[in-house]
Enzyme design. Structure first.
Site, PDB file in Angstrom:
ATOM      1  N   HIS A 191       3.441  -2.701   3.447  1.00 28.63           N
ATOM      2  CA  HIS A 191       2.020  -3.038   3.549  1.00 28.63           C
ATOM      3  C   HIS A 191       1.920  -4.540   3.746  1.00 28.63           C
ATOM      4  O   HIS A 191       2.315  -5.330   2.891  1.00 28.63           O
ATOM      5  CB  HIS A 191       1.262  -2.616   2.284  1.00 28.63           C
ATOM      6  CG  HIS A 191      -0.206  -2.948   2.359  1.00 28.63           C
ATOM      7  ND1 HIS A 191      -1.129  -2.075   2.893  1.00 28.63           N
ATOM      8  CD2 HIS A 191      -0.898  -4.052   1.986  1.00 28.63           C
ATOM      9  CE1 HIS A 191      -2.329  -2.628   2.839  1.00 28.63           C
ATOM     10  NE2 HIS A 191      -2.215  -3.830   2.300  1.00 28.63           N
ATOM     11  N   CYS A 192       1.379  -4.931   4.897  1.00 26.76           N
ATOM     12  CA  CYS A 192       1.300  -6.348   5.243  1.00 26.76           C
ATOM     13  C   CYS A 192      -0.060  -6.900   4.836  1.00 26.76           C
ATOM     14  O   CYS A 192      -1.094  -6.449   5.331  1.00 26.76           O
ATOM     15  CB  CYS A 192       1.524  -6.544   6.741  1.00 26.76           C
ATOM     16  SG  CYS A 192       1.503  -8.287   7.240  1.00 26.76           S
ATOM     17  N   ILE A 193      -0.045  -7.877   3.930  1.00 21.05           N
ATOM     18  CA  ILE A 193      -1.297  -8.465   3.464  1.00 21.05           C
ATOM     19  C   ILE A 193      -1.959  -9.299   4.554  1.00 21.05           C
ATOM     20  O   ILE A 193      -3.185  -9.463   4.549  1.00 21.05           O
ATOM     21  CB  ILE A 193      -1.057  -9.340   2.223  1.00 21.05           C
ATOM     22  CG1 ILE A 193      -0.028 -10.451   2.527  1.00 21.05           C
ATOM     23  CG2 ILE A 193      -0.595  -8.491   1.046  1.00 21.05           C
ATOM     24  CD1 ILE A 193       0.176 -11.433   1.394  1.00 21.05           C
TER      25      ILE A 193
END
Length: 340
Positions: A191-193
Site C-alpha cells: 500500500h503506497c501512501i
C-alpha cells in the site's frame, strides 16, 4: 472519512511553501528545516499507519511539490535566460507524463471479487486454466516442454487458492489483504501512501513507470536550476557550494527548492531500485516482508531484496512475466473519488 481526507490536505498547502520561504532566508535555517521535514513526514506516516486509515496528506504533498517546483522553474529560472525552449518543453513534457501515469496508476490495483459465488467461479476457472491467476503458465509451458510437469504446475497453482480471514472470500495465489483499503488485492505489492492506493497486478507497471518518469524529470530539472544559479560551478559541487546564491531572495528560494527536490528524488530513487530488484527476483514487497518474518527467504544485495525462490524463474523470464501479466479484470469501475 471525507472530512479527515480534506483536513489532511491543509498542512501541506499552508506549511510547505511557508517552510521553504523561511529556509531560503539563511543556509543554517535551510539545514534545520530540510533535515527536519523528513522526520515530520515519517512521524505523520506512523501516526496514520497505526490507525490504518487512508489520508490525502502524502498524495497532496507529492503533487503540490511537483507543481510548486514547476511554478518556480517557470517564474524564477526561465526569465534568467539560461534555459532554452527545448529544455522547457522537456521538463513540461516530463511533468505532464508523470501526472498522466499517476492518474492511470490511481485507477485501481485490481481487487479480488467480493462475491463468494464469483470467487468460487474464479477458483474453478483457475483449476482449468491457471493463467487467469498467474500469467506465466504459457511461458512456463514452453520452458518445461513436458505435459506432465505442466499439469503438476497447474494443480499446484490451483491448490494455492486461500480464504481471506478478513474478507471471507477465496483469493488466488499472491493476492493479499490491505488493512488500509479494506480489500484483497491481486498480486499485492504494497500500500503506497504517496498515491493513497495499493499497488497490485493492475497498476504495478504504471506505478513503476510513474516513478521512473518522475526521477528522470526531477534530476533533469534540478540540473537545469543549478546550472542557471551557479554557472561557474560543476554540477556535482553546485548543490553543496554556490557562492552568492543567498544574495537575492528569489535565487535563495530556488536553491532551497533544488535541495528539497534532491531529497525527494533520492527517496524515490531508492524506491525505484528496490522495485526493480524485486521484479528481477519475482517477489512482491508483501512476500518479501512475510519471508523475512517467517525466515523463509534469503536477504541479498545488502538487504535491498529478499529472494524467496518461490516464483523466480530467472532474470529475463521474471521481467517478461511482469511486463506481460494481464491486468486484473475483477476490479470495480473506478469513480472520481477513487482517483484521490
Amino acid at each position: 472519512m471525507i472530512d479527515h481526507l480534506e483536513i489532511s490536505m491543509i498542512p501541506v498547502l499552508v506549511l510547505l511553501p511557508l517552510l521553504l520561504q523561511v529556509a531560503a532566508l539563511h543556509y543554517l535555517l535551510a539545514i534545520i528545516i530540510l533535515t527536519s521535514l523528513p522526520g515530520l513526514v515519517l512521524w505523520y506516516y506512523y501516526a496514520t499507519h497505526r490507525k490504518k486509515r487512508r489520508t490525502l496528506f502524502f498524495l497532496t504533498l507529492s503533487l503540490y511539490s511537483l507543481f510548486y517546483m514547476y511554478y518556480l522553474f517557470i517564474t524564477e529560472i526561465l526569465p534568467r535566460g539560461d534555459i532554452s525552449q527545448g529544455q522547457v518543453c522537456a521538463v513540461t513534457a516530463g511533468m505532464i507524463f508523470t501526472v498522466i501515469s499517476l492518474i492511470h496508476t490511481k485507477r485501481g490495483p485490481g481487487m479480488v471479487a467480493t462475491s463468494l459465488n464469483e470467487a468460487q467461479n474464479h477458483s474453478q476457472e483457475a483449476n482449468r486454466d491457471p493463467t487467469y491467476v498467474y500469467g506465466s503458465v504459457q511461458s512456463e509451458a514452453s520452458s518445461l516442454g513436458n505435459v506432465t510437469e505442466l499439469q503438476m504446475t497447474k494443480e499446484a497453482l490451483a491448490a494455492k487458492w486461500s480464504r481471506c480471514p478478513v474478507c471471507k472470500i477465496m483469493r488466488p495465489p499472491r493476492a493479499g489483504h490491505c488493512r488500509t483499503c479494506g480489500s484483497c488485492v491481486l498480486r499485492m505489492d504494497h500500500h503506497c501512501i504517496w498515491i493513497n492506493s495499493c499497488v497490485g497486478q493492475a497498476n504495478h507497471r504504471s506505478f513503476l513507470l510513474t516513478i521512473c518518469v518522475f526521477v528522470v524529470t526531477s534530476v533533469y530539472g534540478i540540473s537545469l536550476v543549478l546550472c542557471s544559479l551557479c554557472p561557474r560551478q560543476y554540477l556535482m559541487t553546485a548543490l553543496f557550494y554556490c557562492p552568492a546564491v543567498y544574495s537575492q531572495s528569489s535565487t535563495a528560494l530556488c536553491f532551497t527548492c533544488a535541495w528539497y527536490s534532491s531529497i525527494v528524488t533520492g527517496g524515490l530513487l531508492y524506491l525505484l531500485v528496490v522495485q526493480v530488484l524485486n521484479i528481477s527476483f519475482n517477489v512482491t514487497e508483501r512476500e518479501s516482508l512475510l519471508a523475512l518474518r517467517n525466515k523463509t527467504g534469503q536477504s541479498r544485495l545488502w538487504g535491498l531484496v529478499t529472494d524467496t525462490g518461490e516464483y523466480s524463474r530467472g532474470f529475463s523470464q521474471n521481467w517478461i512475466e511482469f511486463l506481460t501479466m494481464p491486468d486484473a479484470s475483477v476490479s470495480p469501475p473506478s469513480t472520481f473519488t477513487d482517483l484521490v
